[in-house]
Write a protein that holds these residues in place. Structure first.
Motif, PDB file in Angstrom:
ATOM      1  N   MET A   1       0.847  -1.188   0.000  1.00  0.00           N
ATOM      2  CA  MET A   1       0.000   0.000   0.000  1.00  0.00           C
ATOM      3  C   MET A   1       0.884   1.241   0.000  1.00  0.00           C
ATOM      4  O   MET A   1       1.759   1.393   0.849  1.00  0.00           O
ATOM      5  CB  MET A   1      -0.899  -0.037   1.240  1.00  0.00           C
ATOM      6  N   PRO A   2       0.683   2.158  -0.949  1.00  0.00           N
ATOM      7  CA  PRO A   2       1.539   3.346  -1.016  1.00  0.00           C
ATOM      8  C   PRO A   2       1.325   4.263   0.177  1.00  0.00           C
ATOM      9  O   PRO A   2       0.234   4.361   0.713  1.00  0.00           O
ATOM     10  CB  PRO A   2       1.117   4.030  -2.317  1.00  0.00           C
ATOM     11  N   THR A   3       2.406   4.908   0.570  1.00  0.00           N
ATOM     12  CA  THR A   3       2.350   5.859   1.676  1.00  0.00           C
ATOM     13  C   THR A   3       2.255   7.260   1.103  1.00  0.00           C
ATOM     14  O   THR A   3       3.014   7.615   0.202  1.00  0.00           O
ATOM     15  CB  THR A   3       3.618   5.745   2.541  1.00  0.00           C
ATOM     16  N   HIS A   4       1.346   8.048   1.619  1.00  0.00           N
ATOM     17  CA  HIS A   4       1.187   9.434   1.191  1.00  0.00           C
ATOM     18  C   HIS A   4       1.405  10.324   2.398  1.00  0.00           C
ATOM     19  O   HIS A   4       0.617  10.298   3.342  1.00  0.00           O
ATOM     20  CB  HIS A   4      -0.207   9.681   0.610  1.00  0.00           C
ATOM     21  N   ASN A   5       2.471  11.090   2.370  1.00  0.00           N
ATOM     22  CA  ASN A   5       2.735  12.044   3.434  1.00  0.00           C
ATOM     23  C   ASN A   5       2.371  13.428   2.941  1.00  0.00           C
ATOM     24  O   ASN A   5       2.642  13.776   1.794  1.00  0.00           O
ATOM     25  CB  ASN A   5       4.211  12.007   3.849  1.00  0.00           C
ATOM     26  N   HIS A   6       1.765  14.190   3.815  1.00  0.00           N
ATOM     27  CA  HIS A   6       1.341  15.538   3.464  1.00  0.00           C
ATOM     28  C   HIS A   6       1.913  16.516   4.467  1.00  0.00           C
ATOM     29  O   HIS A   6       1.817  16.292   5.679  1.00  0.00           O
ATOM     30  CB  HIS A   6      -0.191  15.647   3.476  1.00  0.00           C
ATOM     31  N   VAL A   7       2.484  17.593   3.974  1.00  0.00           N
ATOM     32  CA  VAL A   7       2.938  18.673   4.828  1.00  0.00           C
ATOM     33  C   VAL A   7       1.770  19.642   4.949  1.00  0.00           C
ATOM     34  O   VAL A   7       1.283  20.157   3.946  1.00  0.00           O
ATOM     35  CB  VAL A   7       4.180  19.380   4.238  1.00  0.00           C
ATOM     36  N   LEU A   8       1.319  19.840   6.171  1.00  0.00           N
ATOM     37  CA  LEU A   8       0.182  20.721   6.404  1.00  0.00           C
ATOM     38  C   LEU A   8       0.656  22.038   7.005  1.00  0.00           C
ATOM     39  O   LEU A   8       1.475  22.041   7.919  1.00  0.00           O
ATOM     40  CB  LEU A   8      -0.806  20.064   7.370  1.00  0.00           C
ATOM     41  N   THR A   9       0.116  23.119   6.490  1.00  0.00           N
ATOM     42  CA  THR A   9       0.439  24.435   7.039  1.00  0.00           C
ATOM     43  C   THR A   9      -0.807  25.196   7.465  1.00  0.00           C
ATOM     44  O   THR A   9      -0.692  26.268   8.043  1.00  0.00           O
ATOM     45  CB  THR A   9       1.243  25.281   6.019  1.00  0.00           C
ATOM     46  N   THR A  10      -1.980  24.640   7.175  1.00  0.00           N
ATOM     47  CA  THR A  10      -3.225  25.293   7.585  1.00  0.00           C
ATOM     48  C   THR A  10      -4.205  24.258   8.125  1.00  0.00           C
ATOM     49  O   THR A  10      -4.116  23.077   7.790  1.00  0.00           O
ATOM     50  CB  THR A  10      -3.912  26.024   6.405  1.00  0.00           C
ATOM     51  N   THR A  11      -5.140  24.728   8.933  1.00  0.00           N
ATOM     52  CA  THR A  11      -6.170  23.827   9.444  1.00  0.00           C
ATOM     53  C   THR A  11      -7.123  23.391   8.338  1.00  0.00           C
ATOM     54  O   THR A  11      -7.684  22.299   8.405  1.00  0.00           O
ATOM     55  CB  THR A  11      -6.958  24.470  10.596  1.00  0.00           C
ATOM     56  N   ALA A  12      -7.291  24.220   7.322  1.00  0.00           N
ATOM     57  CA  ALA A  12      -8.145  23.837   6.190  1.00  0.00           C
ATOM     58  C   ALA A  12      -7.569  22.601   5.500  1.00  0.00           C
ATOM     59  O   ALA A  12      -8.313  21.687   5.122  1.00  0.00           O
ATOM     60  CB  ALA A  12      -8.280  24.988   5.201  1.00  0.00           C
ATOM     61  N   GLN A  13      -6.252  22.559   5.363  1.00  0.00           N
ATOM     62  CA  GLN A  13      -5.609  21.386   4.764  1.00  0.00           C
ATOM     63  C   GLN A  13      -5.841  20.152   5.627  1.00  0.00           C
ATOM     64  O   GLN A  13      -6.081  19.072   5.106  1.00  0.00           O
ATOM     65  CB  GLN A  13      -4.109  21.627   4.603  1.00  0.00           C
ATOM     66  N   LEU A  14      -5.774  20.321   6.937  1.00  0.00           N
ATOM     67  CA  LEU A  14      -6.018  19.199   7.842  1.00  0.00           C
ATOM     68  C   LEU A  14      -7.426  18.658   7.652  1.00  0.00           C
ATOM     69  O   LEU A  14      -7.629  17.451   7.529  1.00  0.00           O
ATOM     70  CB  LEU A  14      -5.806  19.626   9.297  1.00  0.00           C
ATOM     71  N   GLY A  15      -8.398  19.536   7.588  1.00  0.00           N
ATOM     72  CA  GLY A  15      -9.778  19.116   7.378  1.00  0.00           C
ATOM     73  C   GLY A  15      -9.945  18.359   6.079  1.00  0.00           C
ATOM     74  O   GLY A  15     -10.651  17.347   6.016  1.00  0.00           O
ATOM     75  N   GLN A  16      -9.269  18.827   5.031  1.00  0.00           N
ATOM     76  CA  GLN A  16      -9.346  18.163   3.725  1.00  0.00           C
ATOM     77  C   GLN A  16      -8.739  16.765   3.790  1.00  0.00           C
ATOM     78  O   GLN A  16      -9.281  15.821   3.198  1.00  0.00           O
ATOM     79  CB  GLN A  16      -8.641  19.003   2.664  1.00  0.00           C
ATOM     80  N   ILE A  17      -7.625  16.617   4.506  1.00  0.00           N
ATOM     81  CA  ILE A  17      -6.980  15.305   4.640  1.00  0.00           C
ATOM     82  C   ILE A  17      -7.877  14.352   5.427  1.00  0.00           C
ATOM     83  O   ILE A  17      -8.038  13.182   5.062  1.00  0.00           O
ATOM     84  CB  ILE A  17      -5.609  15.436   5.328  1.00  0.00           C
ATOM     85  N   LEU A  18      -8.467  14.850   6.506  1.00  0.00           N
ATOM     86  CA  LEU A  18      -9.351  14.006   7.307  1.00  0.00           C
ATOM     87  C   LEU A  18     -10.559  13.555   6.484  1.00  0.00           C
ATOM     88  O   LEU A  18     -10.954  12.395   6.525  1.00  0.00           O
ATOM     89  CB  LEU A  18      -9.790  14.732   8.577  1.00  0.00           C
TER      90      LEU A  18
END
Length: 85
Positions: A1-18
């Motif tokens: 299974m591929p791993t996807h790491n995301h660098v988050l700099t805003t809470t909006a990005q966090l919400g999108q990832i969740l």
């Protein structure tokens, strides 16, 4: 299974990832809410307003979705350029 790491700099990005993680499991907000002990409307609200998540809620949310958090020093532009070579 591929791993996807995301660098988050805003809470909006966090919400999108969740939200994207929930959808990748094909779970409705109601299904996730049941696993988190929240209401569907609260899950909806927190996906749009991730800044309101407590750290404890975020850790639980990540555990339920199979995500992990990582904290590290941000690379400067010069360091990024050197590591890209």
């Amino acid at each position: 299974m591929p791993t996807h790491n995301h660098v988050l700099t805003t809470t909006a990005q966090l919400g999108q990832i969740l939200q994207a993680s929930r959808k990748s499991k094909k779970w409705s907000q109601a299904q996730l809410a049941n696993k988190l002990g929240l209401s569907q409307s609260r899950v909806s609200h927190l996906e749009l307003h991730a800044e309101e998540l407590s750290f404890a809620q975020l850790i639980k949310w990540c555990a339920v979705l199979g995500l992990e958090l990582s904290v590290g020093l941000r690379e400067t532009r010069a360091e990024q350029t050197l590591t890209d070579w």
